[in-house]
Design a protein around this motif. Structure first.
Motif: not given
Length: 137
Positions: A33-59
């Motif tokens: 991919i060429p270096p100028e082809d950079r299209f990203q959405v970067l989101t930090g979640h604070d654990g209170t007003t927004s958060t992430l859920r995760h599990g331990d799958c598959p192993g």
């Protein structure tokens, strides 16, 4: 020209930028991919007003250091390239953003050329009268 979404719990701007660089560098190295082809959405979640859920799958044990990387790109890459991409993102996330490789969750979604517009309401990869399928060679 992949579109990347990165979500990380407790990530400040510095860590989000480092994760974005890790993904972009992996895309350039593995898929060309060429270096100028950079299209990203970067989101930090604070654990209170927004958060992430995760599990331990598959192993794979995840903790609150988990990072979700969602990549949307045109169809045409084979299984070996996709494996190599996930592996390289996980490898680079450690030195770039102090993120353990086990906490790097990658999802790749493919679509066709007609599914992309980069502006002006035009499907630049599939102009009118052209081939709408247009997979990556």
């Amino acid at each position: 020209m992949p579109f990347v979404r990165i979500d990380a719990l407790g990530a400040d701007g510095h860590r989000l930028d480092a994760l974005g660089r890790a993904v972009q560098d992996a895309l350039m190295e593995v898929l060309g991919i060429p270096p100028e082809d950079r299209f990203q959405v970067l989101t930090g979640h604070d654990g209170t007003t927004s958060t992430l859920r995760h599990g331990d799958c598959p192993g794979v044990h995840h903790d609150d250091g988990i990072v979700f990387v969602a990549i949307t790109m045109r169809a045409g890459r084979g299984p070996d390239q996709k494996r190599a991409l996930s592996r390289r993102i996980a490898e680079l996330a450690d030195p770039y953003a102090d993120t353990e490789p086990r906490n790097v969750f990658v999802s790749v979604t493919e679509n066709a050329s007609i599914d992309w517009s980069f502006g002006d309401g035009e499907a630049q990869y599939a102009p009118a009268g052209g081939d709408a399928a247009g997979a990556v060679p």
